[in-house]
Write an enzyme that holds these catalytic residues in place. Structure first.
Site, PDB file in Angstrom:
ATOM      1  CG  ASP A 484      56.683  44.007   2.545  1.00  0.00           C
ATOM      2  OD1 ASP A 484      56.977  44.062   1.403  1.00  0.00           O
ATOM      3  OD2 ASP A 484      56.483  42.830   3.214  1.00  0.00           O
ATOM      4  CG  LEU A 485      50.348  42.067   2.211  1.00  0.00           C
ATOM      5  CD1 LEU A 485      49.907  41.269   1.100  1.00  0.00           C
ATOM      6  CD2 LEU A 485      49.547  42.406   3.161  1.00  0.00           C
ATOM      7  CG  ASP A 527      54.752  40.744  -0.124  1.00  0.00           C
ATOM      8  OD1 ASP A 527      55.806  41.638  -0.669  1.00  0.00           O
ATOM      9  OD2 ASP A 527      55.117  40.037   0.867  1.00  0.00           O
TER      10      ASP A 527
END
Length: 873
Positions: A484-485, A527
């Site tokens: 997960d960004l 994301d």
């Protein structure tokens, strides 16, 4: 030849029309009488049963009321017995049996009485205190409980209000009545049947006589036709056949003969054209390899007439054209060069294909036959026997021209036929190329995320669930990474979605470079990404994860233009948090392993982001406990009604008018509301997803009723909830309680989450449509079965997958997909809703494209109160 085959195909002699009509009339009459007798009998049975049930209920209630009146004046035991005996005697004379049963409470006050033993129905009424009606064969039975109220407590000292003091049983047997009625009905039907049959026979005789006269005229006329010239002697008009339909039929025959005189051609020419056209059938096998199909088509054409070359011209860009040349035999080098030069000359005669246009030529030649002679054509044969058709505008598949080289060009008749064949081949070849390309693209994007070109969420789960049993059989472990960004929302907010999309593309490419061959990377959504690492030990999985952390930390993406404006910004960079889980060390099934890795990812974020978290051995039990606690919290939220609806507006993109709201699930916490993505998987694992669906539906309907909202409510629904036996019953109850018209409720079925059994889904959806609800398919384009749903489900709305919409301004393919889906839905009469409308530019582009409805953060964010969010103007 056909005459010699026909007796073997049909062993029964031909039936005369008179016999058929008479027999059909008899069968229809018998069927009518049979159906009438059965239908009337059933109606009579239902009517008598309903009347008997109503009478039983009235008699039981009357008996109870009479007993209540007598009790209120004070009565003796003898009086009670006499009163009951009188009622029973009165009922018996009417074919009704009445029995009053004394319950334990009354027996405790007044003693037990002789009465038949209690069956299951009586025991149920004594236990629950609710009236019960039953329908045994040939009769009805009604049980009415005698419930104690304040008046009854004067005499029944041991009773409490609501206790069952006794039960009144009313039985009624109406079998004899029905039997007499059925006999009378059958008697009158048998009397009417012969009269109707005689009338039918007279009508059949008259009709048959007229038909025989008409057929004799046609037989005589047909017998005279032996050639095209004989058509001029045939005359069907100006005849009075006694029936207007026959007169009109002969008038049409006269018109048909006139048209045949005008269009009739020689049989040999027709057989030639038909034989050629039969080769143009497009099947599902054709589109798999369009080039192979054209090669085979050319071989089939050669069985009808000698054809050496078939070529087609396709426009693939503004000034770019492909010229595809197909050979029936392997040509000599000289023949190939001569044909290529002549085809280029023919094509160059068109202004669009000359000058600056880029024309690429591709040869498709069969394998050289061993020992076989090459195809040799001289200059004269190439020039004189080549015929081409070039269009002013590209047609389907981008085709702008087609041509052949055939020796049939010398025959005037065959040349006319070839003109027709070329027009047809132009459409066939263009259609095959278009279907091939479109099918290839749809198959690809059904499994891929359109932005990053990675596998999508649906395919990831298929591969993930396949990997678990494969690893179990082979006895190896594999790793799962959830990525997960960090702070990616800030990237979108500051640089814009176009730049955010470019970063996601670069991120996906960078991560893929860090994985091993055979590892699987997928975009899970937004994301968030996932990676499967087959046949890996925990230490190697952790090493790969740290390698990804380092590579992403070094990633820099230059800020580019945004809708034509150059932005002077620093390069885009961010970090990534990774959760790691290993099979079977941490879990032995796909769902638990994913939840485990997802939990680790959140721990990585909580610990400061931009790191990988893999559980230590002593943490495994803690993580499982956390997962179990999360599951319990979700179950508790469902039980306590803390799953609440949020409402996101769906508007008309032309005038900004709100036409409805999508209902989104949120879990209410003390300080915030949790999005559905954070708890839905736990609800599914706990088996409470169907209860969650019903809770959201109930609250959404209640909110719409309270605000007197007259628009549409779009409610997400798992097809698995539809499969539950009591779902429709609960849904009908909720609709009744809210007084909401079912036509205002649109159930969204997510394409990522449909049932594998499409036939079952059709049946379940049919139940919703029959009840008046509307249906939408959500995330259209995210799965491979998109067009199956369009073809087989009665859809009212189609919601385009948001990833296509978000990127349509920067990605021509996404824009083409949005346009194609809109046009396809419009042709089917299905309304289209564009999801993820995040900017005014996207909204304007959709409106110009003709898409009328949309939703997204630019239009309105989800709000807890219906109507609090307003659409942009």
């Amino acid at each position: 030849m056909m005459n010699s085959i026909r007796p073997n195909l049909f062993s029964l002699p031909a039936m005369r029309i008179r016999t058929f009509i008479l027999g059909a009339s008899a069968l229809v009459a018998l069927g009518f009488f049979g159906v009438g007798y059965v239908g009337i009998s059933r109606i009579l049975d239902h009517s008598v049963r309903d009347n008997a049930r109503a009478a039983s209920e009235v008699l039981a209630q009357t008996t109870f009321t009479g007993m209540l009146q007598v009790m209120s004046t004070g009565w003796t035991r003898r009086q009670a017995v006499d009163y009951i005996a009188a009622i029973q005697e009165s009922a018996t004379t009417s074919g009704i049996a009445l029995q009053i049963y004394r319950g334990p409470v009354a027996a405790a006050d007044f003693g037990a009485v002789a009465q038949p033993p209690l069956d299951a129905g009586l025991r149920a009424v004594f236990e629950h205190g609710r009236a019960l009606s039953e329908s045994p064969v040939g009769g009805v039975r009604h049980l009415l409980p005698l419930l104690a109220d304040a008046h009854c407590l004067r005499c029944h000292g041991q009773a409490k209000t609501g206790d069952v003091l006794g039960v009144i049983e009313v039985r009624q047997d109406f079998t004899p009545l029905l039997e007499r009625a059925r006999k009378d009905l059958l008697f009158w039907l048998l009397i009417a049947a012969p009269l109707l049959m005689v009338s039918a026979a007279l009508v059949v005789w008259r009709v048959n006589r007229r038909l025989e006269q008409s057929i004799a005229i046609v037989d005589a006329s047909v017998a005279e036709i032996n050639s095209v010239a004989d058509l001029r002697q045939v005359e069907f008009s100006n005849r009075d056949l006694g029936f207007d339909e026959l007169d009109r039929l002969f008038g049409h025959l006269a018109q048909l003969v006139d048209k045949l005189r005008a269009v009739a051609v020689d049989k040999d020419v027709l057989c030639f054209e038909i034989g050629l056209m039969e080769k143009f059938v497009i099947t599902s096998e054709v589109v798999r390899d369009w080039g192979d199909y054209i090669t085979r088509l050319l071989a089939e054409i050669n069985t009808v007439m000698p054809t050496h070359v078939l070529f087609s011209v396709f426009q693939v860009g503004d000034e770019i054209f492909d010229l595809e040349v197909f050979w029936s035999r392997y040509p000599s080098q000289t023949t190939r060069e001569t044909m290529e030069n002549h085809i280029r000359a023919v094509v160059a005669a068109d202004q669009r294909l000359s000058g600056l246009a880029q024309v690429s030529l591709h040869h498709h030649m069969p394998a050289r036959a061993e020992g076989g002679a090459e195809l040799v054509l001289d200059q004269r044969s190439v020039v004189l026997e080549t015929k081409a058709l070039i269009l002013d505008q590209p047609k389907i598949g981008g085709i702008v021209g087609i041509g052949v080289n055939t020796s049939a060009a010398d025959d005037d008749t065959l040349r006319l036929v070839m003109d027709s064949i070329l027009s047809t081949m132009l459409n066939v070849v263009g259609s095959v190329k278009a279907i091939h390309k479109y099918t290839h693209d749809m198959e690809y994007y059904a499994t891929r995320d359109p932005l990053t070109d990675l596998y999508n969420r649906r395919v990831f789960w298929e591969l993930f669930e396949y990997e678990v049993p494969r690893a179990k059989r082979a006895g190896y472990s594999f790793g799962l990474l959830v990525l997960d960004l960090d702070n990616f929302k800030l990237v979108n907010d500051h640089y814009g979605h176009a730049q955010g999309d470019r970063y996601l593309q670069s991120f996906a490419h960078t991560v893929k470079q860090m994985l091993r061959p055979g590892d699987i990377l997928a975009r899970y959504g937004g994301d968030e990404f996932v990676a499967l690492l087959p046949e890996v030990m925990p230490e190697m999985a952790a090493t790969i994860a740290r390698r990804i952390i380092d590579a992403v930390a070094a990633l820099r993406v230059e800020a580019g233009e945004q809708h034509g404006e150059q932005r002077d910004e620093l390069p885009v960079s961010t970090g990534v948090s990774i959760g790691l889980a290993v099979y079977p060390l941490h879990a032995d099934n796909a769902k638990d392993l994913f939840l485990f890795a997802d939990s680790m990812m959140y721990k990585a974020k909580s610990a400061g982001r931009n790191q990988v978290r893999a559980p230590e051995p002593e943490e495994v039990a803690t993580v499982f406990r956390d997962m179990a606690e999360t599951t319990l919290r979700v179950v508790a939220a469902v039980n306590e009604g803390r799953i609440v609806p949020f409402f996101q507006p769906i508007v008309n993109l032309n005038d900004g008018r709100v036409i409805g709201y999508e209902v989104l699930s949120r879990m209410q916490l003390p300080d915030r509301h949790l999005e559905a993505a954070r708890f839905i998987e736990y609800a599914e694992k706990a088996g409470v997803i169907h209860r969650l669906d019903l809770l959201i539906i109930e609250k959404a309907l209640r909110a719409a009723a309270a605000r007197e909202f007259e628009g549409l409510l779009f409610i997400n629904l798992s097809p698995r909830a539809l499969a539950l036996s009591d779902f429709m019953q609960n849904l009908d109850r909720l609709i009744g309680e809210s007084a909401i018209d079912p036509a205002r409720v649109v159930f969204e079925i997510t394409e990522r989450d449909t049932l594998k059994n499409l036939l079952m889904l059709e049946q379940l959806v049919a139940g919703l449509k029959l009840a008046g609800f509307k249906l939408a398919i959500d995330d259209f384009g995210s799965g491979f079965s998109s067009f199956q749903y369009l073809r087989r489900l009665p859809l009212d709305f189609l919601k385009i997958e948001g990833d296509f919409v978000v990127n349509m301004l920067d990605n021509p393919k996404d824009r083409a997909f949005v346009s194609s889906i809109h046009q396809l839905a419009a042709s089917l009469g299905i309304s289209v809703i564009a999801e993820h409308v995040e900017s005014e530019e996207v909204r304007t582009a959709l409106r110009d494209m003709g898409v009328e409805l949309g939703q997204g953060y630019h239009i309105g964010r989800p709000a807890q109160t219906l109507g609090d969010n307003h659409a942009a103007g």
